[in-house]
Structures are given as C-alpha cells and as structure tokens.
Design a protein around this motif. Sequence first.
Motif, PDB file in Angstrom:
ATOM      1  N   GLU A 181       0.856  -1.190   0.000  1.00 46.59           N
ATOM      2  CA  GLU A 181       0.000   0.000   0.000  1.00 46.59           C
ATOM      3  C   GLU A 181       0.890   1.237   0.000  1.00 46.59           C
ATOM      4  N   VAL A 182       0.656   2.120  -0.963  1.00 48.00           N
ATOM      5  CA  VAL A 182       1.456   3.336  -1.132  1.00 48.00           C
ATOM      6  C   VAL A 182       0.558   4.535  -0.876  1.00 48.00           C
ATOM      7  N   SER A 183       1.101   5.528  -0.178  1.00 49.54           N
ATOM      8  CA  SER A 183       0.340   6.746   0.115  1.00 49.54           C
ATOM      9  C   SER A 183       1.231   7.965  -0.079  1.00 49.54           C
ATOM     10  N   THR A 184       0.597   9.119  -0.283  1.00 48.20           N
ATOM     11  CA  THR A 184       1.335  10.365  -0.488  1.00 48.20           C
ATOM     12  C   THR A 184       0.585  11.508   0.181  1.00 48.20           C
ATOM     13  N   GLY A 185       1.236  12.643   0.269  1.00 54.38           N
ATOM     14  CA  GLY A 185       0.634  13.828   0.858  1.00 54.38           C
ATOM     15  C   GLY A 185       1.651  14.952   0.907  1.00 54.38           C
ATOM     16  N   ALA A 186       1.177  16.117   1.293  1.00 56.56           N
ATOM     17  CA  ALA A 186       2.033  17.286   1.471  1.00 56.56           C
ATOM     18  C   ALA A 186       2.051  17.629   2.957  1.00 56.56           C
ATOM     19  N   THR A 187       3.234  17.771   3.515  1.00 59.43           N
ATOM     20  CA  THR A 187       3.376  18.025   4.944  1.00 59.43           C
ATOM     21  C   THR A 187       2.702  19.337   5.334  1.00 59.43           C
ATOM     22  N   ASP A 188       1.865  19.265   6.382  1.00 60.91           N
ATOM     23  CA  ASP A 188       1.171  20.443   6.939  1.00 60.91           C
ATOM     24  C   ASP A 188       0.244  21.122   5.936  1.00 60.91           C
ATOM     25  N   GLN A 189      -0.212  20.373   4.934  1.00 61.31           N
ATOM     26  CA  GLN A 189      -1.159  20.938   3.958  1.00 61.31           C
ATOM     27  C   GLN A 189      -2.280  19.930   3.720  1.00 61.31           C
ATOM     28  N   ASP A 190      -3.524  20.442   3.714  1.00 62.95           N
ATOM     29  CA  ASP A 190      -4.674  19.593   3.401  1.00 62.95           C
ATOM     30  C   ASP A 190      -4.707  19.303   1.901  1.00 62.95           C
ATOM     31  N   ASP A 191      -5.266  18.137   1.582  1.00 63.85           N
ATOM     32  CA  ASP A 191      -5.431  17.760   0.186  1.00 63.85           C
ATOM     33  C   ASP A 191      -6.900  17.914  -0.186  1.00 63.85           C
ATOM     34  N   ALA A 192      -7.155  18.542  -1.327  1.00 63.15           N
ATOM     35  CA  ALA A 192      -8.534  18.793  -1.759  1.00 63.15           C
ATOM     36  C   ALA A 192      -9.278  17.505  -2.055  1.00 63.15           C
ATOM     37  N   ASN A 193      -8.558  16.449  -2.494  1.00 62.82           N
ATOM     38  CA  ASN A 193      -9.213  15.188  -2.830  1.00 62.82           C
ATOM     39  C   ASN A 193      -8.323  14.039  -2.346  1.00 62.82           C
ATOM     40  N   PRO A 194      -8.330  13.720  -1.050  1.00 65.82           N
ATOM     41  CA  PRO A 194      -7.423  12.701  -0.509  1.00 65.82           C
ATOM     42  C   PRO A 194      -7.726  11.292  -0.991  1.00 65.82           C
ATOM     43  N   ALA A 195      -8.835  11.086  -1.686  1.00 68.76           N
ATOM     44  CA  ALA A 195      -9.176   9.735  -2.141  1.00 68.76           C
ATOM     45  C   ALA A 195      -8.154   9.182  -3.117  1.00 68.76           C
ATOM     46  N   ASP A 196      -7.471  10.044  -3.886  1.00 67.12           N
ATOM     47  CA  ASP A 196      -6.482   9.554  -4.844  1.00 67.12           C
ATOM     48  C   ASP A 196      -5.060   9.706  -4.301  1.00 67.12           C
ATOM     49  N   ASN A 197      -4.916   9.710  -2.974  1.00 67.73           N
ATOM     50  CA  ASN A 197      -3.597   9.772  -2.341  1.00 67.73           C
ATOM     51  C   ASN A 197      -3.123   8.406  -1.855  1.00 67.73           C
ATOM     52  N   ILE A 198      -3.924   7.363  -1.986  1.00 70.77           N
ATOM     53  CA  ILE A 198      -3.576   6.027  -1.513  1.00 70.77           C
ATOM     54  C   ILE A 198      -3.876   5.023  -2.616  1.00 70.77           C
ATOM     55  N   ALA A 199      -2.928   4.062  -2.809  1.00 66.24           N
ATOM     56  CA  ALA A 199      -3.124   3.015  -3.812  1.00 66.24           C
ATOM     57  C   ALA A 199      -2.567   1.707  -3.280  1.00 66.24           C
ATOM     58  N   THR A 200      -3.265   0.621  -3.510  1.00 63.10           N
ATOM     59  CA  THR A 200      -2.823  -0.717  -3.129  1.00 63.10           C
ATOM     60  C   THR A 200      -2.589  -1.533  -4.390  1.00 63.10           C
ATOM     61  N   ILE A 201      -1.380  -2.093  -4.516  1.00 64.70           N
ATOM     62  CA  ILE A 201      -1.035  -2.865  -5.706  1.00 64.70           C
ATOM     63  C   ILE A 201      -0.554  -4.246  -5.275  1.00 64.70           C
ATOM     64  N   THR A 202      -0.684  -5.222  -6.159  1.00 65.00           N
ATOM     65  CA  THR A 202      -0.306  -6.606  -5.870  1.00 65.00           C
ATOM     66  C   THR A 202       0.466  -7.190  -7.042  1.00 65.00           C
TER      67      THR A 202
END
Length: 591
Positions: A181-202
């Motif tokens: 599971e991979v996730s991303t973000g910006a430190t100390d900043q809200d994301d307008a659409n956090p749904a596309d900040n996480i992905a699970t791959i196999t």
Amino acid sequence: MACTARSLSALLSAAALCIGVSVGPAYGDGATSSEPTATTTARPTTAEIQPTETETTTSAPAKTTDPTTGSATTTEPAGTTGPTPAEPSASEPDPRAVDLRLETWFEKDGYFLDEEVIVHARVTNVGTTTANPVWVGSTGESLHHYWTGFGQGAGPVEPGQAVEGKLTSHIIGIVDLLTIEVSTGATDQDDANPADNIATITAPVTVVRGDYSGTFYGDRNVNGVMEPHEALAGLELSISSVERNYRYRTTTDEAGRFAFRDVPRSTYRTFIDLEGWQFRLPDVEVGRGVDPDVLIRGEYLPDRVLTATAAFDRPTYGIGDTAVLSLGLTNGGRGTVPNITAIAVAYGQVPVDLGKFDQYGPGVTLLPGETGRVDVHIPVDDRVADLGTIKVTVTFGSPPFGSGSVQASAIARVPGRRLAVVQGTLGLPWSYTGLGVGVLGPPPYGRVVPDTKVYLRDQATGAVSFRDTTDRFGKFEFFDVQVGLYTVGVVGPWRIVGSTDFSVPSNSYWYPYSVLVVPGPVQPDPDDQPQTTTPQGGVPPATARTTPPTSNDPEQELAATGVGATWLALGGLLTLVTGAGFVTGARRRRT
C-alpha cells in the motif's frame, strides 16, 4: 487634672511607640522580600495534518516479464475506488488546499521470492496551490520502505508538475502474493481530494524450493575418515538464511543424518553447539542447482572436557634437592580424547621433561573419565638457586592443537640468596603500543610519578614482602630482598602497563627497574593505609563546601527579620518604663 492628662497622654504615646517599632519592621521586611512569581505561557503548536487513508484507483500501465514464461506483456493494473471523505468534498475542493494524485506500479508483473522488488510512484499536483514538501510512504511485505526521490520530501511541487520516485527492496517472509500500500501527501497541507492519495497494488510471487541434507560424525581417532561408530546421533542443529529471515531446526538420526526438505531458495548457514566438539560448518546454496549433501567432521575441543592440575611435592627446596612436579589430566567428556600432548614454559628457562606428554611424542589417549599422570623431576642446582623460584606452566592440547587447550601452573621457593637493595623508577611510558612496550623519556612524555606507594607481592606465598613510596624523582628502593619472582603493584589511580611480573634474580643485569603506569582505576593499598597523595599531573579531589541554604519562603524571611525586631521591642519597652517613671514623679510633685 491637666497634669494628670498630660502624664497619661505621654504614657499612651510611649506604648504606641513601643508597639510600632516592634511590629512595624517585621511586617515591612516581609512585604519587601516577596518576589513576583514568573508565569509561563505555553506556546501553541501546529498539529501535523495527515493524509486521509482511503482506497483509490490505480491506473498506471506496467510492462513486465513473466518469470514463468519469460514473455513480455503489457497490463493495465485494476483498482477499486473507495469512499471519499466528507470534508473536504471532492466536488467542492478547498481552493486553499493542494490536490495531489498518486500513480504507482511494480516494475514487473511477478517476482521470485528471493528476487529484488522495484516499485515506482508518480505524484502529480493537479490543484492550484504549490505543495511543499511532498512525501511518499508504503507498507507491506518488503524489507524496508525508503523511497528514492521522496526520502526527505520532494518539493516544491508546482501546480501541474509531476515528481517520480521508486522503492527497491526484498520480500520478507514466504508469500504467494505481494501486496504493498502506497500513500502520499504534502506536509502540513490539506489535500482537496485525498481519495487519490492512496493506492494498493499486488504482484504474484513464485517460491523456488530445495533440500539440504548431510551427516555429522565425530572423528575420535583423528584419521579424517568417518567410521560406523563415529556417527553423532541425536544432534540438534539449525540453519539460517544469510539473505532472508528463514530459520529451521532438526535432529540427526542414528546414522548422524539430517535433512531439511522444501526450504526456500537461499544461502544457508548451519549452527550447532555440542560440548567437547568443534565443527567446520559450511555455507550451502539451496535451490540453485544440485541440492547439497555434506559430510561434517567433528574435532574434540580439549578445553571443554579436559581438566589439568599441577603441584610440587614441597613448597621450598634447597641446592642439591630434586623438585618433583606432579601433572594430572582428566577427561570429563563423553568421548575418547586421543593424542594429547603438552608444552611447558618454566621461569628462567629451566629445562622441563614432560615425558609421555612431550609435544614431539605420540601423546596420550584418555578414555571418558580417565586421568593421565606424569611426574616431572627438576634438579635444584646453582642456576635455580640464583632464580629463587621454580615456576612451571604446562599447556595440554589435542590435534589439531589450535582447537582448544587447558593450562595448569605450579610454583615453589628456593630461599637463601638475597640482594642488599633493589632500585627502580615509576613513570609514565614515553611510547606505548598496547603490547606492554614502553620506555621512560623526557617531559612531557615519560614523566616520573612521585609520592606513590609501590610494593612487591611474593608469587609463591601471596604475601606483600616489600613496600616503598617514590620520591620526587619517581625512585623507589627495596632493601634486603630475597631473590625470586614477585608481582609488582602500585597504590592509587594507576594501571601498570604490560606484565606485573617482577623478577629479582641474583644477576645484576636486571637493574634498575622501570615500572610503567597509565591513569586507571584506583588501586587499593594492600596494607589498608589511606592514600592521600595526588599523582603528578593529576587533579586533586574536589573539597566539599557547605553553602547556607537560601529560600524564597516569606515565613522564613519573616523569622529572619525577627532578630532585629527583638532589639527594637526592647527599646520600645524601655521607653514605656521611662514614661511610667515620669508619670509617677509628676504625681509626687503635685502632692
């Protein structure tokens, strides 16, 4: 009547003065000594805003090679869209928030269990606000999760800009399907659409397996060949993968055989601990060709099963006597120890004949529980008398001699010869290699150590026989010294460099002595005398000082001012008595 009023007024004034001067200073001191209390206001902290963990859609293509067929294929990773958070809404983004979109994929469609795994990630800022810094993290069955390109954060990432990084790792454990599971973000900043900040791959995982087997035997006759009676049965052993966290255990059968079946492909190291034996254990490759089947030879460790003793038949000898040194060696192990030989080191290089244990002979074979003995005869001649001590240390071993050995030592006195004086110098080494080699030299290196107690302890009796305190030149002297072997010691914060043996033969070429020391733990006085001197160049111990306690307690300060207020109260009382006297005198004059 007027006179009486005036007298009464004077009396009341005196009383008021007495009370004022007694109480006033005490309250005044207490008020002026109060200190304002400091007030600390906690600084508000900014909470770190973490990305919302929701499932997302993975759409990055991956071109990989199938590890089974070897054919190149292009696949479109399938994903699932998870629930979107309530705040902020994807349909109504916060204009002040960043909007990051994560894409991630494996470099290959599938991997072998022991293969290196590479995962790629691309983060695109699709919003209107700069993201700084941008991080990427992951969890799953990999050895570590450090992403190159995102290690300390990537940024700033401007609107419309994309940044990429990758994870290179290995699989932990044994799995058929690798999930990360991979996730991303910006430190100390809200994301307008956090749904596309996480992905699970196999990705599927192929496990290659193999066998590792072998035989353990103890080479009791030391001929390098396994014989039927030498199999080591019931032996517990374990193997551990060098590259991965794989560990397995088993036990040898009656023939000394062991087998590890269907273990994952890897390089394995063998571990075993059997009392009295030493094994040269190989590293083996499993699953990479022919399965290994090894023969592992055991050699005796004499220091695990042998016990040595040594003793002279008398504590002292004279010229013309024959000292008899009795040596004993016992086999406390479960197996026979063959071909035991020995070497002897004697003080003053006195010749010692070890008989059947001689290192150039066939040696001695000891059965379990058996004890071998030999008596060594040493003539006490004029040379031995010059030494004053007979000391022999014997080392026993079994081929290969370096696989372990045991020692025994004995000492006896040859009293009679003495020296009028033995002189020496106590100092720091001018040079020291760590092997006990050093010489005295000029300051600042090699300076002498004055005012320090030096003593000699007889190695044969254990008693302190001689003692002296160094003078300002670091010199010490012992008078009327019986020749022999001593142990030198010092008192104070010093450590003697090298050997503490202090040989005093009748030969004069040994003198004067140099005893080299370096700073170290404090050595006690064997005579239980207090050591109050400070070594040259050292720092004397700090003297404890007592400081009157201070306090900000107003009650204690008020009590302190009470001493001065007492004298003022006495003065006020005296004034009151004087006023009363004036009133009495005035009444007498009126009458």
